[in-house]
Design a protein around this motif. Structure first.
Motif, short mmCIF file in Angstrom:
data_model
loop_
_atom_site.label_atom_id
_atom_site.label_comp_id
_atom_site.label_asym_id
_atom_site.label_seq_id
_atom_site.Cartn_x
_atom_site.Cartn_y
_atom_site.Cartn_z
N THR A 256 37.19 47.28 47.30
CA THR A 256 36.81 45.91 47.91
C THR A 256 36.72 44.84 46.94
OG1 THR A 256 35.40 47.31 49.56
CG2 THR A 256 35.10 45.19 49.24
N ARG A 257 36.35 44.98 45.76
CA ARG A 257 36.31 43.96 44.66
C ARG A 257 37.77 43.45 44.34
NH1 ARG A 257 33.54 41.38 41.00
NH2 ARG A 257 34.46 40.95 38.99
N ILE A 258 38.86 44.56 44.09
CA ILE A 258 39.96 44.08 43.90
C ILE A 258 40.83 43.21 45.04
CG2 ILE A 258 42.23 45.07 43.47
CD1 ILE A 258 41.03 47.24 41.87
N SER A 259 40.51 43.65 46.24
CA SER A 259 40.94 43.16 47.24
C SER A 259 40.52 41.65 47.60
CB SER A 259 40.66 43.98 48.58
OG SER A 259 41.12 43.38 49.86
N ARG A 260 39.01 41.41 47.11
CA ARG A 260 38.63 39.93 47.15
C ARG A 260 39.22 39.09 46.13
NH1 ARG A 260 34.64 38.30 50.11
NH2 ARG A 260 34.09 36.81 48.31
N ILE A 261 39.27 39.66 44.92
CA ILE A 261 40.02 38.84 43.79
C ILE A 261 41.53 38.37 44.32
CG2 ILE A 261 40.76 38.88 41.49
CD1 ILE A 261 38.46 40.79 40.97
N ASN A 262 42.27 39.42 44.92
CA ASN A 262 43.66 39.16 44.97
C ASN A 262 43.53 38.14 46.34
OD1 ASN A 262 44.64 40.97 43.30
ND2 ASN A 262 44.78 42.54 44.87
N LYS A 263 42.59 37.98 47.17
CA LYS A 263 42.62 37.00 48.25
C LYS A 263 42.34 35.71 47.82
CE LYS A 263 40.40 36.28 52.87
NZ LYS A 263 39.41 36.62 53.65
N PHE A 264 41.29 35.70 46.78
CA PHE A 264 41.20 34.57 46.08
C PHE A 264 42.30 33.86 45.28
CE2 PHE A 264 36.54 35.10 46.85
CZ PHE A 264 35.96 33.80 46.74
N LYS A 265 43.10 34.62 44.68
CA LYS A 265 44.25 34.11 43.98
C LYS A 265 45.18 33.74 44.67
CE LYS A 265 46.01 37.10 40.93
NZ LYS A 265 46.38 38.32 40.24
N ARG A 266 45.51 34.56 45.90
CA ARG A 266 46.41 33.85 46.94
C ARG A 266 46.02 32.33 47.60
NH1 ARG A 266 46.32 39.16 48.96
NH2 ARG A 266 44.88 38.70 50.70
N ILE A 267 44.78 32.15 47.71
CA ILE A 267 44.52 30.65 48.07
C ILE A 267 44.43 29.76 46.94
CG2 ILE A 267 42.36 29.41 48.83
CD1 ILE A 267 41.30 32.00 50.25
N LEU A 268 44.13 30.25 45.64
CA LEU A 268 44.19 29.23 44.55
C LEU A 268 45.46 29.04 44.02
CD1 LEU A 268 40.95 30.66 42.66
CD2 LEU A 268 41.25 28.46 44.28
N GLN A 269 46.45 30.11 44.09
CA GLN A 269 47.69 29.98 43.53
C GLN A 269 48.65 28.94 44.67
OE1 GLN A 269 48.89 33.92 42.94
NE2 GLN A 269 48.22 33.62 40.74
N ALA A 270 48.21 28.51 45.85
CA ALA A 270 49.06 27.80 46.79
C ALA A 270 49.31 26.37 46.26
CB ALA A 270 48.35 27.84 48.18
N SER A 271 50.51 25.95 46.55
CA SER A 271 50.86 24.55 46.26
C SER A 271 49.73 23.58 46.60
CB SER A 271 52.19 24.23 46.63
OG SER A 271 52.19 24.37 48.06
N ALA A 272 49.31 23.86 48.04
CA ALA A 272 47.99 23.10 48.39
C ALA A 272 47.07 24.01 49.08
CB ALA A 272 48.97 22.15 49.79
N ILE A 273 46.11 23.98 48.24
CA ILE A 273 44.74 24.92 48.59
C ILE A 273 44.15 24.53 49.74
CG2 ILE A 273 42.59 25.63 47.73
CD1 ILE A 273 43.49 25.05 44.97
N SER A 274 43.73 25.51 50.72
CA SER A 274 43.31 25.32 52.01
C SER A 274 41.56 25.15 51.81
CB SER A 274 43.67 26.35 52.86
OG SER A 274 42.80 26.19 54.22
N LEU A 275 41.11 24.18 51.79
CA LEU A 275 39.55 24.03 51.55
C LEU A 275 38.69 25.03 52.42
CD1 LEU A 275 38.97 20.38 50.54
CD2 LEU A 275 38.78 22.53 49.04
N SER A 276 39.45 24.90 53.69
CA SER A 276 38.43 25.82 54.83
C SER A 276 38.76 27.37 54.55
CB SER A 276 39.15 25.50 56.29
OG SER A 276 40.60 26.00 56.14
#
Length: 603
Positions: A256-276
């Motif tokens: 679960t922890r690895i899955s959450r980290i990967n989810k944050f990485k996908r959000i933060l590595q986007a060219s335009a971060i979705s704040l929502s």
């Protein structure tokens, strides 16, 4: 992921050094600085507050200042005088000495920092001078013109020691008879003023701990890339392998922890971060590997566009460092003064520093999280002092208020951890041995994020603190609706909500829970639209109601003693998450329905 080569790592350990790379001392010059007598009642010394009840003396060094590797060897005469009456050695201490209340707070000062060798008792004969805020530029000073810690220690050795008492806050004070000297009011109608001597000398030479070699932390080899763009740290995240004997529950938590980290990485590595998306994911907690960048984006310090991130960081950090240079420039206060011909008899220039403001900050910083070794090092304390001072002079409507120093520590600790491989940086590392660009970046990022936080609650710290008054009143009203029996009992016992909840609002519950629990709580606060102002009110209500069963059985004195020392030392993130969940329930029920609920409860 390929293993790191040993020659690529920089081991950060406390070793034998003569000075920290973060501080540059200038040549000394024998100059005389007069300080007023310790009995002056008009010296501004500030209110006393402390975490002394939770100090861990086994993790703090109470060794004499001369043993600290940062202090260079002074002259033989100073060493001879210092050895005549050595400081008391650390022994088995059951509990720290009780800190005096405000009127009896000890004032540490020497009447003559450089006494005449022909008359070593002239301390008692010097007369007090009027406050002129004159800075003697001949003494050792750091790069910002402030007296260096090395200079403070060297001057302390030259003074004739009296019966000294160790102060857990870092200072040393004393009196002729070994007891605390009460400050007698000599001029009751005089306006309190700051010391006319160097203000930073008043707290005495602090004793900084030294980390053991086995506790050294490793600086990330790629720290330069992280300095340029925090998103580069996302590529360095490595997951430890699952132990072979792990249980099914541990295996599920690891996955679960690895899955959450990967989810944050996908959000933060986007060219335009979705704040929502970032807020929704951060509400349940942010993993430490991605917390620094997530906080900076959620607070609006980092732009959501990846194309603007590098330029924005460079511009904001440079703006802060320029502000520090300007704030601590000795000639800034004299820039508008008419030019005068220089002469050898001319008095030293006034330092461009608000001495009273600096005095209060220099008192409070050594008391900031004293149970954590990280905040006892010289580099950490100097950094906190600069951040607080620059913020205060940039916000004259509020200035510096006690409690703001606590709000700074989570930022400083989280942002520093982004450059260290070990997530636990609260002990075992002297930040002064890190590269200067790293410390500059941590300091600048902490300043701007603290500014973003306080922008939403600044009315908590302006004159009369109306924001806190409103929140305390709202807390009383909310408690009445949630637990009418508890509210009625507090009223019958004469307990005013202001008496115990003022600190909850002023310090955002940081005095009630650990820094680690506070960091987890702030994950959710930053995910809320108005987390530090509105949602914090519901957290305080849930926090108070949690102790309802015990409180209704107590009288006034027992209630006050219990609420001032709540049993939360063993709290973990699970306890904080439960508290946040309860606060979310109360917010869902009572937000926007105050008038309706007030009418129904009254009927």
């Amino acid at each position: 992921m390929a293993s790191k080569q040993p020659n690529q790592q920089e081991m950060v350990q406390v070793g034998s050094r003569t000075s920290s790379p973060f501080w540059r001392n200038r040549p000394t010059n024998n100059s005389k600085v007069n300080a007023p007598k310790s009995g002056d009642s008009n010296i501004v010394v500030g209110a006393s507050y402390s975490h002394a009840d939770i100090l861990k003396f086994d993790s703090l060094s109470l060794s004499p200042a001369s043993s600290r590797p940062h202090t260079p060897t002074s002259n033989s005469k100073s060493n001879l005088r210092a050895t005549k009456s050595p400081p008391p050695k650390a022994s088995a201490i059951s509990s720290p000495p009780r800190r005096p209340t405000y009127p009896q707070f000890p004032y540490s000062s020497s009447n003559d920092l450089k006494p005449d060798p022909d008359d070593e008792d002239n301390d008692d004969e010097d007369e007090e001078e009027e406050a002129q805020y004159i800075y003697s530029g001949g003494q050792d000073e750091d790069e910002f013109g402030l007296p260096s810690i090395t200079s403070m220690r060297r001057e302390a050795k030259k003074r004739i020691p009296v019966n000294k008492i160790n102060d857990p806050g870092g200072g040393v004070y004393g009196s002729r008879n070994g007891s605390l000297s009460n400050i007698a009011p000599e001029r009751p109608f005089a306006r309190p003023r700051a010391n006319s001597s160097d203000i930073a000398l008043e707290r005495g030479p602090p004793s900084y701990p030294s980390a053991k070699k086995a506790e050294g932390k490793i600086l990330r080899p790629q720290y330069k890339e992280i300095l340029r763009d925090p998103a580069n740290s996302l590529h360095l995240i490595s997951h430890p392998p699952m132990p072979s004997n792990a249980t099914a529950k541990e295996s599920e938590a690891h996955t679960t922890r690895i899955s959450r980290i990967n989810k944050f990485k996908r959000i933060l590595q986007a060219s335009a971060i979705s704040l929502s998306d970032l807020r929704e994911t951060a509400w349940s907690g942010i993993p430490s590997e991605v917390r620094a960048m997530s906080w900076q984006v959620l607070l609006g310090y980092l732009p959501t566009s990846s194309e603007r991130r590098v330029a924005t960081l460079e511009r904001k950090r440079k703006a802060y460092l320029d502000g520090v240079d300007q704030a601590f420039s000795r000639s800034s206060s004299m820039s508008s003064a008419p030019s005068r011909p220089s002469s050898s008899s001319e008095k030293p220039r006034a330092r461009g520093l608000d001495e009273t403001l600096w005095h209060q900050i220099s008192i409070d910083v050594p008391r900031t999280s004293p149970h954590l070794q990280l905040y006892s090092f010289e580099a950490t304390q100097r950094s906190l002092e600069r951040i607080l001072y620059v913020w205060a002079i940039r916000h004259p409507a509020s200035g510096y208020v006690q409690g703001i120093n606590d709000l700074l520590t989570p930022f400083w600790q989280v942002f520093l951890g982004a450059y260290i491989t070990d997530n636990n940086i609260s002990s075992g590392m002297d930040p002064g041995q890190l590269p200067k660009p790293v410390l500059d970046a941590v300091e600048a990022d902490s300043f701007w994020c603290l500014t973003k936080l306080l922008d939403g609650i600044q009315d908590n710290y302006i004159f009369a603190q109306p924001g806190i008054v409103r929140q305390v009143s709202a807390l009383k009203d909310l408690t009445t609706r949630i637990d009418a029996g508890l509210a009625k009992h507090l009223e019958n016992e004469g307990v005013e909500f202001m008496q115990f909840s003022f600190r909850w609002m002023n310090c955002l519950l940081m005095r009630e829970v650990s820094v680690g629990c506070t960091i987890r709580m702030w994950d959710t606060y930053m995910a809320e639209e108005q987390g530090f102002s509105e949602f914090h009110l519901y957290v305080c209500a849930a926090f108070l109601v949690k102790w309802s069963e015990q409180l209704v059985k107590m009288d006034f004195q027992e209630i006050m003693m219990f609420l001032q020392s709540l049993p939360t030392k063993e709290w973990t993130e699970k306890d904080i998450e439960l508290l946040l969940s309860e606060a979310y329930i109360w917010q869902s029920l009572f937000r926007g329905s105050s008038a309706h609920l007030r009418g129904s409860s009254g009927g």
